[in-house]
Write a protein that holds these residues in place. Structure first.
Motif, PDB file in Angstrom:
ATOM      1  N   GLY A 165       0.974  -1.202  -0.089  1.00 34.40           N
ATOM      2  CA  GLY A 165      -0.146   0.042   0.001  1.00 34.40           C
ATOM      3  C   GLY A 165       0.959   1.288   0.022  1.00 34.40           C
ATOM      4  N   ALA A 166       1.140   1.811  -1.301  1.00 34.31           N
ATOM      5  CA  ALA A 166       2.210   2.743  -1.309  1.00 34.31           C
ATOM      6  C   ALA A 166       1.645   4.009  -2.243  1.00 34.31           C
ATOM      7  CB  ALA A 166       3.443   2.508  -1.966  1.00 34.31           C
ATOM      8  N   SER A 167       2.144   5.154  -2.098  1.00 36.37           N
ATOM      9  CA  SER A 167       1.420   6.470  -2.765  1.00 36.37           C
ATOM     10  C   SER A 167       2.095   6.479  -4.271  1.00 36.37           C
ATOM     11  CB  SER A 167       1.827   7.683  -2.020  1.00 36.37           C
ATOM     12  OG  SER A 167       1.765   7.716  -0.534  1.00 36.37           O
ATOM     13  N   THR A 168       3.180   6.100  -4.452  1.00 35.85           N
ATOM     14  CA  THR A 168       3.559   6.336  -6.051  1.00 35.85           C
ATOM     15  C   THR A 168       4.035   4.886  -6.484  1.00 35.85           C
ATOM     16  OG1 THR A 168       5.814   6.553  -5.367  1.00 35.85           O
ATOM     17  CG2 THR A 168       4.676   8.672  -5.221  1.00 35.85           C
ATOM     18  N   ILE A 169       4.269   4.865  -7.982  1.00 35.28           N
ATOM     19  CA  ILE A 169       4.319   3.602  -8.738  1.00 35.28           C
ATOM     20  C   ILE A 169       5.713   3.156  -8.295  1.00 35.28           C
ATOM     21  CG2 ILE A 169       4.516   4.852 -10.822  1.00 35.28           C
ATOM     22  CD1 ILE A 169       3.566   1.124 -10.315  1.00 35.28           C
ATOM     23  N   ASP A 170       6.609   4.215  -8.255  1.00 38.57           N
ATOM     24  CA  ASP A 170       8.101   3.649  -8.019  1.00 38.57           C
ATOM     25  C   ASP A 170       8.181   3.119  -6.841  1.00 38.57           C
ATOM     26  OD1 ASP A 170       8.841   4.848 -10.309  1.00 38.57           O
ATOM     27  OD2 ASP A 170       9.440   6.759  -9.600  1.00 38.57           O
ATOM     28  N   GLU A 171       7.497   3.667  -5.731  1.00 43.63           N
ATOM     29  CA  GLU A 171       7.445   3.039  -4.228  1.00 43.63           C
ATOM     30  C   GLU A 171       6.907   1.584  -4.339  1.00 43.63           C
ATOM     31  OE1 GLU A 171       8.191   2.505  -0.433  1.00 43.63           O
ATOM     32  OE2 GLU A 171       9.017   4.266  -1.696  1.00 43.63           O
ATOM     33  N   VAL A 172       5.759   1.530  -5.047  1.00 40.66           N
ATOM     34  CA  VAL A 172       5.295   0.210  -5.259  1.00 40.66           C
ATOM     35  C   VAL A 172       6.345  -0.856  -5.778  1.00 40.66           C
ATOM     36  CG1 VAL A 172       3.438  -1.442  -6.467  1.00 40.66           C
ATOM     37  CG2 VAL A 172       2.758   0.922  -5.469  1.00 40.66           C
ATOM     38  N   LEU A 173       6.767  -0.299  -6.897  1.00 38.97           N
ATOM     39  CA  LEU A 173       7.948  -1.398  -7.489  1.00 38.97           C
ATOM     40  C   LEU A 173       8.823  -1.764  -6.597  1.00 38.97           C
ATOM     41  CD1 LEU A 173       7.998   0.241 -11.401  1.00 38.97           C
ATOM     42  CD2 LEU A 173       7.029  -1.828 -10.482  1.00 38.97           C
ATOM     43  N   LYS A 174       9.559  -0.550  -5.748  1.00 37.70           N
ATOM     44  CA  LYS A 174      10.542  -0.926  -4.841  1.00 37.70           C
ATOM     45  C   LYS A 174       9.988  -2.038  -3.834  1.00 37.70           C
ATOM     46  CE  LYS A 174      12.509   2.147  -2.142  1.00 37.70           C
ATOM     47  NZ  LYS A 174      12.742   3.746  -1.807  1.00 37.70           N
ATOM     48  N   GLN A 175       8.877  -1.661  -3.316  1.00 38.58           N
ATOM     49  CA  GLN A 175       8.456  -2.557  -2.107  1.00 38.58           C
ATOM     50  C   GLN A 175       8.211  -4.216  -2.802  1.00 38.58           C
ATOM     51  OE1 GLN A 175       5.100  -1.706   0.244  1.00 38.58           O
ATOM     52  NE2 GLN A 175       5.911   0.445   0.581  1.00 38.58           N
ATOM     53  N   ILE A 176       7.651  -4.118  -3.879  1.00 36.72           N
ATOM     54  CA  ILE A 176       7.494  -5.498  -4.694  1.00 36.72           C
ATOM     55  C   ILE A 176       9.030  -6.162  -4.703  1.00 36.72           C
ATOM     56  CG2 ILE A 176       6.776  -6.793  -6.749  1.00 36.72           C
ATOM     57  CD1 ILE A 176       4.759  -4.706  -7.072  1.00 36.72           C
ATOM     58  N   GLN A 177       9.812  -5.412  -5.258  1.00 41.36           N
ATOM     59  CA  GLN A 177      11.334  -6.063  -5.229  1.00 41.36           C
ATOM     60  C   GLN A 177      11.787  -6.612  -3.955  1.00 41.36           C
ATOM     61  OE1 GLN A 177      12.961  -6.386  -8.368  1.00 41.36           O
ATOM     62  NE2 GLN A 177      13.948  -7.673  -7.144  1.00 41.36           N
ATOM     63  N   ALA A 178      11.567  -5.613  -2.959  1.00 40.28           N
ATOM     64  CA  ALA A 178      11.915  -6.091  -1.715  1.00 40.28           C
ATOM     65  C   ALA A 178      11.295  -7.304  -1.316  1.00 40.28           C
ATOM     66  CB  ALA A 178      11.832  -5.051  -0.796  1.00 40.28           C
ATOM     67  N   PHE A 179       9.859  -7.415  -1.167  1.00 40.01           N
ATOM     68  CA  PHE A 179       9.048  -8.608  -0.936  1.00 40.01           C
ATOM     69  C   PHE A 179       9.494  -9.752  -1.622  1.00 40.01           C
ATOM     70  CE2 PHE A 179       5.721  -5.265   0.939  1.00 40.01           C
ATOM     71  CZ  PHE A 179       6.421  -5.360   1.921  1.00 40.01           C
ATOM     72  N   LYS A 180       9.574  -9.530  -2.913  1.00 45.89           N
ATOM     73  CA  LYS A 180      10.118 -10.915  -3.637  1.00 45.89           C
ATOM     74  C   LYS A 180      11.305 -11.371  -3.206  1.00 45.89           C
ATOM     75  CE  LYS A 180      10.175 -11.942  -7.683  1.00 45.89           C
ATOM     76  NZ  LYS A 180      10.485 -11.820  -9.210  1.00 45.89           N
ATOM     77  N   ALA A 181      12.398 -10.621  -2.754  1.00 47.21           N
ATOM     78  CA  ALA A 181      13.666 -11.014  -2.258  1.00 47.21           C
ATOM     79  C   ALA A 181      13.382 -11.791  -0.845  1.00 47.21           C
ATOM     80  CB  ALA A 181      14.589  -9.862  -2.040  1.00 47.21           C
ATOM     81  N   GLU A 182      12.231 -11.541  -0.154  1.00 48.29           N
ATOM     82  CA  GLU A 182      12.137 -12.271   0.976  1.00 48.29           C
ATOM     83  C   GLU A 182      11.271 -13.472   0.583  1.00 48.29           C
ATOM     84  OE1 GLU A 182       9.859  -9.633   4.350  1.00 48.29           O
ATOM     85  OE2 GLU A 182      11.015  -8.020   3.545  1.00 48.29           O
ATOM     86  N   GLY A 183      11.002 -13.784  -0.385  1.00 50.33           N
ATOM     87  CA  GLY A 183      10.112 -15.029  -0.657  1.00 50.33           C
ATOM     88  C   GLY A 183       8.789 -15.028  -0.770  1.00 50.33           C
ATOM     89  N   TYR A 184       8.226 -13.668  -0.898  1.00 47.13           N
ATOM     90  CA  TYR A 184       6.634 -13.954  -0.966  1.00 47.13           C
ATOM     91  C   TYR A 184       6.568 -14.412  -2.269  1.00 47.13           C
ATOM     92  CZ  TYR A 184       6.213 -11.317   3.536  1.00 47.13           C
ATOM     93  OH  TYR A 184       6.288 -11.118   4.773  1.00 47.13           O
ATOM     94  N   GLU A 185       5.337 -15.169  -2.523  1.00 45.32           N
ATOM     95  CA  GLU A 185       5.010 -15.628  -3.825  1.00 45.32           C
ATOM     96  C   GLU A 185       3.698 -14.834  -4.546  1.00 45.32           C
ATOM     97  OE1 GLU A 185       4.116 -19.766  -3.316  1.00 45.32           O
ATOM     98  OE2 GLU A 185       6.053 -20.442  -3.093  1.00 45.32           O
ATOM     99  N   ARG A 186       3.353 -13.981  -3.439  1.00 49.68           N
ATOM    100  CA  ARG A 186       1.994 -13.375  -4.010  1.00 49.68           C
ATOM    101  C   ARG A 186       1.977 -12.073  -3.693  1.00 49.68           C
ATOM    102  NH1 ARG A 186      -3.209 -12.647  -0.999  1.00 49.68           N
ATOM    103  NH2 ARG A 186      -1.713 -10.991  -0.639  1.00 49.68           N
ATOM    104  N   VAL A 187       1.998 -11.003  -4.452  1.00 49.67           N
ATOM    105  CA  VAL A 187       1.691  -9.589  -3.950  1.00 49.67           C
ATOM    106  C   VAL A 187       0.232  -9.031  -4.283  1.00 49.67           C
ATOM    107  CG1 VAL A 187       2.567  -7.194  -4.302  1.00 49.67           C
ATOM    108  CG2 VAL A 187       4.267  -9.446  -4.216  1.00 49.67           C
ATOM    109  N   LYS A 188      -0.294  -8.183  -3.212  1.00 49.63           N
ATOM    110  CA  LYS A 188      -1.555  -7.662  -3.427  1.00 49.63           C
ATOM    111  C   LYS A 188      -1.428  -6.209  -3.512  1.00 49.63           C
ATOM    112  CE  LYS A 188      -5.392  -7.141   0.000  1.00 49.63           C
ATOM    113  NZ  LYS A 188      -6.264  -8.100   0.634  1.00 49.63           N
ATOM    114  N   ILE A 189      -2.003  -5.599  -4.417  1.00 49.79           N
ATOM    115  CA  ILE A 189      -1.637  -3.997  -4.528  1.00 49.79           C
ATOM    116  C   ILE A 189      -2.985  -3.382  -4.376  1.00 49.79           C
ATOM    117  CG2 ILE A 189      -0.955  -2.268  -6.168  1.00 49.79           C
ATOM    118  CD1 ILE A 189       1.063  -4.503  -6.112  1.00 49.79           C
ATOM    119  N   LYS A 190      -2.932  -2.331  -3.561  1.00 56.71           N
ATOM    120  CA  LYS A 190      -4.239  -1.533  -3.386  1.00 56.71           C
ATOM    121  C   LYS A 190      -4.318  -0.548  -4.501  1.00 56.71           C
ATOM    122  CE  LYS A 190      -5.214  -2.716   1.019  1.00 56.71           C
ATOM    123  NZ  LYS A 190      -6.631  -3.195   1.161  1.00 56.71           N
ATOM    124  N   ILE A 191      -5.644  -0.699  -5.221  1.00 53.94           N
ATOM    125  CA  ILE A 191      -5.832   0.147  -6.666  1.00 53.94           C
ATOM    126  C   ILE A 191      -7.108   0.985  -6.071  1.00 53.94           C
ATOM    127  CG2 ILE A 191      -4.914  -1.555  -8.011  1.00 53.94           C
ATOM    128  CD1 ILE A 191      -7.784  -2.095  -9.060  1.00 53.94           C
TER     129      ILE A 191
END
Ligand SMILES: [Mg+2]
Length: 367
Positions: A138-164
């Motif tokens: 849940g982030a305010s900008t697309i750059d922030e969203v992409l950064k967060q997804i990258q970090a969560f993928k590195a932690e091993g999460y297999e599914r990401v939910k985005i607030k739209i």
């Protein structure tokens, strides 16, 4: 079970980072921890997951506190029970207020499992040896969203939910899909498309895993109409407030997936009933999160061991939201999976020192 004391702890904690949804930003979280004592010395824990304002459902921390203190606690202190499902059923004469009821129902299940010296997941018939974890961005900008997804993928999460929401949908999702072609993506609209649902149709081409609660809480008929127009499965969240609501949604074909949240449906008793109903009708389920503290999180982990929870839920690690939670040990996600707690009951202990630090109100109700 004879309950002798109910303790209410109202706590407040800052989130590690603000959480943005289509309806508002959450920076600090308040909650109510319910401590339920029986006459044999067992203590069970539940948590009210209502927010401070009624943006998600109509309940708030204040309404839940009133309901538990003045209405529900007197009921459970007055009677005795053979099984925790009877606790939920003893609230039958009280309309709605599921998050208040859930906090007491959860605590009763915890007491019951402790009486039987079993982990809660075994007590409720869970069969999964590990559960699938997803995470919410849940982030305010697309750059922030992409950064967060990258970090969560590195932690091993297999599914990401985005607030739209309108203006933060197709272009955002397209960019995310482009950056992470293989990622399982779920979009959660928190009802943001009531009246403008056609804006969602172009998202249909992006191969999302599902779209969650595009329309209003009471819009089961509109959801059914939208589902007919979309390939992407619709998942219902806010609409499913009870077993009855789940039955209606299934009959109307309002969606193909249900997000089960213990708090939103009135407790573990009703959550298990909805799970069983969905299994019978071939509706997929997963376990939703509420930016909760460790007590509710431990209940979620137990619930998600039931066989129907075949897709990753919103149960993320405790460190996703908190510097230090009020329970130990933390929920830990490894390679996208969480192991259920094997201690008796919910399997986590309350960290009393931390609870004292974050507690802003305390009340003890005695039989
Ligand atoms: Mg949702």
């Amino acid at each position: 079970m004879k309950f002798t004391k109910v303790e209410l702890h109202v706590i407040q904690m800052a989130l590690k980072a603000p959480f943005v949804t289509s309806l508002g930003i959450v920076k600090e979280r308040k909650g109510i921890i319910v401590e339920l004592h029986d006459d044999q010395g067992h203590i069970g824990y539940g948590e009210s997951v209502a927010f401070e304002t009624p943006w998600y459902t109509e309940e708030t921390v204040k309404t839940c506190f009133h309901m538990i203190k003045d209405i529900l606690a007197p009921i459970v202190l007055k009677q005795s029970y053979e099984h925790p499902t009877e606790v939920f059923d003893s609230f039958n004469t009280i309309r709605k207020n599921p998050m208040a009821k859930a906090a007491v129902d959860m605590a009763a299940w915890d007491v019951f499992a402790k009486i039987h010296q079993l982990p809660l997941h075994q007590m409720i018939g869970g069969t999964r040896s590990d559960i699938l974890a997803g995470v919410v961005v849940g982030a305010s900008t697309i750059d922030e969203v992409l950064k967060q997804i990258q970090a969560f993928k590195a932690e091993g999460y297999e599914r990401v939910k985005i607030k739209i929401g309108p203006g933060k949908d197709y272009d955002w999702m397209k960019e995310i899909r482009h950056s992470f072609p293989e990622l399982s993506i779920l979009a959660d609209a928190n009802s943001a498309y009531s009246g403008v649902e056609d804006q969602l149709l172009e998202i249909d081409e992006l191969g999302l895993q599902m779209i969650e609660q595009p329309l209003g809480q009471d819009d089961l008929v509109d959801h059914a109409r939208l589902q007919k127009k979309m390939v992407t499965p619709i998942c219902l969240d806010e609409s499913i407030t009870s077993l009855h609501a789940a039955k209606s949604a299934i009959a109307l074909q309002s969606g193909r997936v249900i997000n089960i949240k213990i708090g939103r449906v009135g407790g573990l008793t009703e959550a298990i009933r909805i799970h069983d109903l969905c299994q019978k009708h071939g509706i997929q389920v997963w376990c939703g999160g509420m930016l909760e503290f460790g007590v509710s999180r431990a209940h979620n982990v137990a619930l998600a061991t039931l066989s129907g929870f075949s897709i990753p839920g919103d149960i993320s690690s405790s460190s996703r939201y908190w510097q230090e939670d009020i329970t130990t040990p933390d929920v830990v996600v490894e390679r996208g999976r969480i192991l259920p707690f094997e201690g008796v009951g919910i399997g986590v202990e309350i960290n009393r020192k931390r609870l004292d630090e974050v507690r802003i109100h305390h009340e003890v109700l005695i039989k």
